[in-house]
Enzyme design. Structure first.
Site, PDB file in Angstrom:
ATOM      1  NE  ARG A 110      22.339 -19.636 -17.493  1.00 39.93           N
ATOM      2  CZ  ARG A 110      22.766 -18.366 -17.523  1.00 39.93           C
ATOM      3  NH1 ARG A 110      22.666 -17.661 -18.617  1.00 39.93           N
ATOM      4  NH2 ARG A 110      23.312 -17.829 -16.464  1.00 39.93           N
ATOM      5  CE1 TYR A 111      20.125 -20.218 -22.676  1.00 37.33           C
ATOM      6  CE2 TYR A 111      22.330 -19.322 -22.427  1.00 37.33           C
ATOM      7  CZ  TYR A 111      20.960 -19.187 -22.317  1.00 37.33           C
ATOM      8  OH  TYR A 111      20.443 -18.020 -21.830  1.00 37.33           O
ATOM      9  NE  ARG A 114      23.910 -19.984 -26.902  1.00 45.19           N
ATOM     10  CZ  ARG A 114      22.699 -20.519 -26.861  1.00 45.19           C
ATOM     11  NH1 ARG A 114      22.530 -21.806 -27.139  1.00 45.19           N
ATOM     12  NH2 ARG A 114      21.648 -19.797 -26.533  1.00 45.19           N
ATOM     13  CB  CYS A 123      37.731  -6.143 -15.594  1.00 48.39           C
ATOM     14  SG  CYS A 123      36.538  -7.452 -15.892  1.00 48.39           S
ATOM     15  CB  CYS A 127      31.248  -2.267 -14.928  1.00 43.69           C
ATOM     16  SG  CYS A 127      32.165  -2.354 -16.465  1.00 43.69           S
ATOM     17  CB  CYS A 130      30.462  -6.002 -12.413  1.00 40.60           C
ATOM     18  SG  CYS A 130      31.132  -7.631 -12.819  1.00 40.60           S
ATOM     19  NE  ARG A 132      30.260 -14.212 -15.246  1.00 44.38           N
ATOM     20  CZ  ARG A 132      30.384 -14.020 -16.559  1.00 44.38           C
ATOM     21  NH1 ARG A 132      31.372 -13.285 -17.027  1.00 44.38           N
ATOM     22  NH2 ARG A 132      29.564 -14.587 -17.402  1.00 44.38           N
ATOM     23  CG  ASP A 291      22.293  -9.774 -15.145  1.00 38.92           C
ATOM     24  OD1 ASP A 291      21.274  -9.968 -15.837  1.00 38.92           O
ATOM     25  OD2 ASP A 291      23.445 -10.052 -15.517  1.00 38.92           O
ATOM     26  CG  ASP A 328      21.362 -13.825 -18.422  1.00 43.85           C
ATOM     27  OD1 ASP A 328      20.739 -14.909 -18.448  1.00 43.85           O
ATOM     28  OD2 ASP A 328      22.582 -13.740 -18.662  1.00 43.85           O
ATOM     29  CE  LYS A 335      22.840 -13.872 -22.432  1.00 44.63           C
ATOM     30  NZ  LYS A 335      23.562 -15.108 -22.061  1.00 44.63           N
TER      31      LYS A 335
END
Ligand SMILES: *Cc1c(COP(=O)(O)O)cnc(C)c1O
Length: 382
Positions: A110-111, A114, A123, A127, A130, A132, A291, A328, A335
């Site tokens: 996206r950037y 990076r 995982c 969480c 989450c 994702r 998010d 974000d 972000k």
């Protein structure tokens, strides 16, 4: 009620063995209900979970739960509640538009300089907040060798990428040898200057941070790890030791906290969390507004809350302990850092600022506004 966790079991290992922890994750309503009295909300959340969203808690992380208190910040991060079934307008399955920024399987770019490399979708725990969820809701699987090869190829032929973040899923749940294959392949790419790993393992599976892992990682410097502590209750002696060990291996550690309503949306908690992290040589990096992931709205705070909390940090605790508050933004717009506005008035001769105590102070401006660095052309070449 006792946790009734076996110290040793028939398949070897025990509480201090990270593979044992993964094999013995607590995942079902029956297993959770046998260990603590469930609220109606939790009960309904767990009934709805199968096929909808993943639930898994390592015995270690589960042992941090206050079994008498539904408001326990550890509990709220891992036991689903019925409100996860509620979507608010604006909620998105792919809140960061990652799927549309993916030039190769497992790559989000996206950037300019990076990218993210999603190495697996497993995982150690899942969480409740989450972002994702859409990926980790499926069968757990590492990225296939051919997908990984194509992802690495994309990085190889994109010289603008100087920073690769290995994320997932949690890369530190891979075997050391599998993780080493990925890190070594990245290190072999000349234009990849730094490698970062995003992992919640120091928080939820600290016994994974063993000598073998640290000895492997330290061969690939400069390598950074960002972890994800959300509450000072998570900074147990084991978690602190895991951070110390990584720091001793020369790995600079950062922390990304998600601001979670009712979990850490309190200035007292954030001050304690961030200052204690510094003691473990972990630098608070980001504090994220939640998010807009579908099913997580009950854990989000308003932006005003985030900004008010930041106002209660700056000036009161070490600047090193203060993360950037960021959103974000939905749809992959990146972000955006936000914060309390300290500027009261701006003029060509002076700016008027508000300090942390609310007092006003002027900052006089230079008459000459030219900011040219004459040496630049010599240093960088014309
Ligand atoms: C967050 C993120 C990064 C890293 O951002 P930093 O601000 O450099 O930490 C890179 N790529 C994607 C897609 C991200 O979401």
């Amino acid at each position: 009620m006792s946790l009734a966790l076996p110290v040793l079991d028939e398949d070897g290992g025990g509480f201090e063995d990270w593979r044992w922890q993964l094999r013995h994750r607590i995942t079902t309503k029956e297993e959770i209900g046998a260990r603590l009295p469930l609220t109606d909300e939790e009960s309904a959340g767990l009934d709805a979970a199968p096929g909808q969203f993943r639930v898994a808690v390592t015995p270690y992380y589960f042992s941090l739960i206050d079994r008498e208190q539904p408001a326990c910040p550890v509990r709220m991060q891992v036991i689903p509640r019925a409100r996860e079934l509620v979507n608010e307008p604006g909620d998105l399955v792919d809140p960061l538009g990652e799927d549309s920024h993916s030039p190769a399987t497992g790559i989000f770019h996206r950037y300019p300089d990076r990218c993210l490399l999603l190495a697996l979708d497993r995982c150690a725990i899942y969480c409740r907040h989450c972002n994702r969820r859409r990926l980790v809701g499926r069968e757990e699987s590492p990225i296939t060798r051919s997908d990984l090869e194509q992802a690495l190829d994309y990085i190889r032929r994109t010289p603008a990428i100087r920073d690769v973040l290995i994320s997932g899923g949690d890369p530190l749940t891979l075997s050391t040898s599998r993780l080493e294959e990925i890190v070594a392949a990245l290190r072999a790419i000349p234009h990849v200057e730094i490698v970062r790993i995003g992992s919640r393992v120091p928080v939820v599976l600290p016994m994974r941070v063993d000598d073998e892992l640290c000895a492997m990682l330290k061969k690939y410097h400069p390598l950074y790890i960002n972890t994800h502590f959300n509450h000072p209750k998570e900074l147990t002696p084991r978690a602190r030791a895991a951070c110390e060990k990584l720091a001793d291996a020369g790995i600079p550690l950062g922390n990304q906290t998600v601001l979670l309503r009712g979990v850490n949306s309190s200035a007292r908690v954030l001050r304690k969390l961030f200052t204690e992290l510094l003691r473990c040589r972990v630098r608070p990096y980001y504090l994220f507004q939640g998010d807009v992931a579908a099913g997580t709205s009950h854990l989000r705070t308003s932006v005003e809350t985030g900004i008010a909390l930041m106002q209660e940090l700056r000036g009161y605790i070490s600047g090193l302990a203060i993360p950037h508050l960021v959103i974000d933004t939905p749809g992959g717009m990146g972000k955006v850092a936000i914060g309390p506005d300290a500027v009261v008035a701006r003029g060509p001769d002076k700016w008027t600022l508000r300090n942390y105590e609310g007092k006003l102070v002027d900052y006089p401006q230079p008459a000459d506004k030219d900011a040219t660095c004459a040496y630049d052309e010599i240093y960088f070449g014309a």
